[in-house]
Design an enzyme around this catalytic site. Structure first.
Site, PDB file in Angstrom:
ATOM      1  N   GLN A   1      13.298  -5.418  -7.794  1.00  0.00           N
ATOM      2  CA  GLN A   1      12.396  -6.153  -8.670  1.00  0.00           C
ATOM      3  C   GLN A   1      12.189  -5.527 -10.042  1.00  0.00           C
ATOM      4  OE1 GLN A   1       9.223  -8.699  -7.228  1.00  0.00           O
ATOM      5  NE2 GLN A   1       7.752  -7.295  -8.162  1.00  0.00           N
TER       6      GLN A   1
ATOM      7  N   HIS B   1       0.828  -1.203   0.000  1.00  0.00           N
ATOM      8  CA  HIS B   1       0.000   0.000   0.000  1.00  0.00           C
ATOM      9  C   HIS B   1       0.866   1.258   0.000  1.00  0.00           C
ATOM     10  CE1 HIS B   1      -3.946  -1.983   1.176  1.00  0.00           C
ATOM     11  NE2 HIS B   1      -3.073  -2.965   1.285  1.00  0.00           N
TER      12      HIS B   1
ATOM     13  N   ASP C   1      -5.938   5.926   1.969  1.00  0.00           N
ATOM     14  CA  ASP C   1      -5.992   4.520   1.559  1.00  0.00           C
ATOM     15  C   ASP C   1      -7.386   3.974   1.855  1.00  0.00           C
ATOM     16  OD1 ASP C   1      -5.679   1.579   1.578  1.00  0.00           O
ATOM     17  OD2 ASP C   1      -3.553   2.040   1.374  1.00  0.00           O
TER      18      ASP C   1
ATOM     19  N   ASN D   1       0.933  -4.719  -7.298  1.00  0.00           N
ATOM     20  CA  ASN D   1       2.142  -4.012  -7.711  1.00  0.00           C
ATOM     21  C   ASN D   1       3.036  -4.915  -8.555  1.00  0.00           C
ATOM     22  OD1 ASN D   1       1.512  -1.600  -6.292  1.00  0.00           O
ATOM     23  ND2 ASN D   1       2.241  -2.522  -4.402  1.00  0.00           N
ATOM     24  N   SER D   2       3.253  -6.133  -8.096  1.00  0.00           N
ATOM     25  CA  SER D   2       4.095  -7.072  -8.841  1.00  0.00           C
ATOM     26  C   SER D   2       3.475  -7.426 -10.188  1.00  0.00           C
ATOM     27  CB  SER D   2       4.313  -8.350  -8.023  1.00  0.00           C
ATOM     28  OG  SER D   2       5.131  -8.094  -6.900  1.00  0.00           O
TER      29      SER D   2
END
Length: 483
Positions: free
Chosen positions: A359, A20, A120, A378-379
């Site tokens: 990453q 987040h 959020d 996200n990934s």
């Protein structure tokens, strides 16, 4: 001070978990690049770990109107990033953090009264819409549109008797009556909280409630793009008054950064762990598209048996692999149970294991040919932007819906959910890296191109971010008239 009060001021507050905080920081950087005054409020423990392991302050120091502030969640540091004790965290934040936030707003500790709060959506309870001063709330949900829509549909599914799931034999039953997901979603593809035995389970109720509240805020911000999730976004717009789709945020930020390129080690990196960059040198020595990258994110924990099945499967596939094995990845690890010689030899010949990897750089490397992922949003987006086909092994929350759309709707990967044995792992790796490579790469490269085009000037996400910035400026003008 008068000049500060005359300009828009955005307060941003992410849920205290890496998945987040990361996209919220990227959005903060984009808003700062546009010239807006931004205050980023973070939980103390989260902020300290980011300072320890990232270039956070140097990245934001170039923005004179940007400020970091911290606040407590009322819990000891051991709870950092833990979604397994969600009820403890939310109860503490409601009791401790919420009144403290109100006090900080009224006292001016956070600067001028914000024009709006980008909050959020996973804890929309933090700001009362009727509390004075009344500050418009823009809800940022860090999940995909498809998983958000699935969450939104849960009350209807419960009412119709399609939930709760009635055991393993019910998992492959198709979900009916969810617009945009016809003949796609099975019970096993719903967000993991739907798998609880009773509809009154607190974690299910909480996630549903927060999703409903997210839909009622002034605006909804999503880290996605129109060309990927257009049909689902059309359904969402029937419930949400205003939606900004501004993703993929990692690509969007890079497209708007100043022309001069910074060294890779200084590029945006939001993490809680020290990055091991030696894996990049290892990748440099591997042939093009020959390596499968394996990472289950920052939170997932697997059993020792599962760990060994993955390890056997990767070695048995005969393919090269780069595997992120966090120190806390494996639960109940038996140190006395030695590593079989074939695993040690196979890893020495074709593998590389690191505690944490950069990453985005890894996925963009020429040597990477596949991505075995937990399908955190996200990934998933980072894999899409890099044009890397995925093997999906989701574990909880939105990941289960993401993996279904990756495999069955977008056709950019294979779904391995609820399965963990060495033969399946080896087969999936070979399918992505060789047997079905041409089929998957066609869709992956097309989707990657759409993602990059969406954040270029005139693209769908580019225009939505501009619209959001303009709307924030209008909110400030409207407040000036009222004042």
């Amino acid at each position: 001070m008068e000049e500060e009060e005359a300009e828009p001021h955005v307060l941003m507050f992410p849920f205290p978990a890496l998945g987040h905080v990361n996209p919220m920081l990227k959005l903060a950087e984009l808003l700062s690049l546009s010239g807006l005054r931004v205050t980023f409020l973070n939980i103390h423990t989260i902020h300290q770990r980011l300072i320890l392991h990232t270039n956070l302050h140097s990245r934001f120091s170039r923005f004179p109107k940007f400020r970091f502030h911290t606040i407590t969640d009322g819990l000891p540091p051991a709870y950092i990033g833990s979604l397994t004790k969600l009820s403890v965290l939310t109860q503490s934040m409601e009791a401790v953090t919420k009144p403290l936030l109100r006090q900080m707003l009224l006292s001016g500790e956070l600067g001028p009264i914000p024009t709006c709060i980008i909050l959020d959506g996973f804890f929309s309870f933090m700001v009362d819409s009727n509390a004075k001063p009344r500050i418009p709330v823009l809800c940022f949900r860090t999940v995909s549109a498809c998983s958000f829509w699935a969450y939104s549909s849960i009350p209807k599914l419960i009412e119709e008797g399609q939930l709760p799931v009635r055991g393993e034999e019910d998992m492959d039953r198709m979900i009916e009556g969810v617009d945009g997901m016809e003949n796609v979603l099975r019970c096993r593809d719903l967000p993991s909280f739907s798998r609880v035995g009773e509809q009154t389970e607190p974690i299910l109720q909480y996630c549903v409630d927060q999703t409903i509240q997210s839909s009622k805020t002034q605006s909804l911000i999503l880290n996605t793009f129109e060309e990927l999730e257009g049909p689902i976004l059309s359904c969402l717009r029937k419930r949400c008054r205003n939606i900004y789709t501004i993703g993929p945020l990692n690509a969007h930020l890079k497209s708007r950064l100043p022309g001069e390129k910074s060294p890779p080690e200084l590029e945006s990196s939001n993490g809680y762990r020290e990055v091991d960059r030696s894996c990049l040198a290892w990748l440099d020595a591997q042939p093009s598209k020959s390596v499968v990258y394996v990472s289950f994110g920052s939170v997932t924990v697997i059993g020792d048996d599962q760990f060994r099945e993955f390890w056997h499967g990767l070695v048995d596939s005969g393919k090269r692999f780069l595997w992120v094995v966090r120190p806390d990845l494996v639960a109940g690890k038996d140190e006395e149970d030695g590593v079989p010689a074939e695993l040690e030899e196979g890893t020495r010949e074709r593998g590389c294991m690191v505690g944490w990897a950069p990453q985005e750089e890894v996925l963009a490397h020429e040597a990477i040919g596949g991505f075995l992922t937990h399908n955190g949003w996200n990934s998933t987006l980072e894999g899409i932007v890099a044009g890397v086909p995925m093997i999906c092994w989701p574990q909880f929350a939105d990941q289960l819906t993401n993996s279904r759309f990756v495999s069955e709707v977008w056709k950019i990967g294979l779904d391995m959910k609820d399965v963990c044995d060495r033969k399946t792992v080896a087969k999936m790796v070979n399918d992505v890296m060789e047997n079905r490579r041409n089929e998957l790469m066609g869709s992956v490269l097309k989707t990657a191109k759409l993602a990059l085009t969406s954040v270029e000037e005139g693209g769908s996400s580019y225009c939505d971010l501009e619209r959001m910035i303009n709307d924030i400026q209008l909110l400030r003008q409207q407040r000036q008239v009222i004042d």
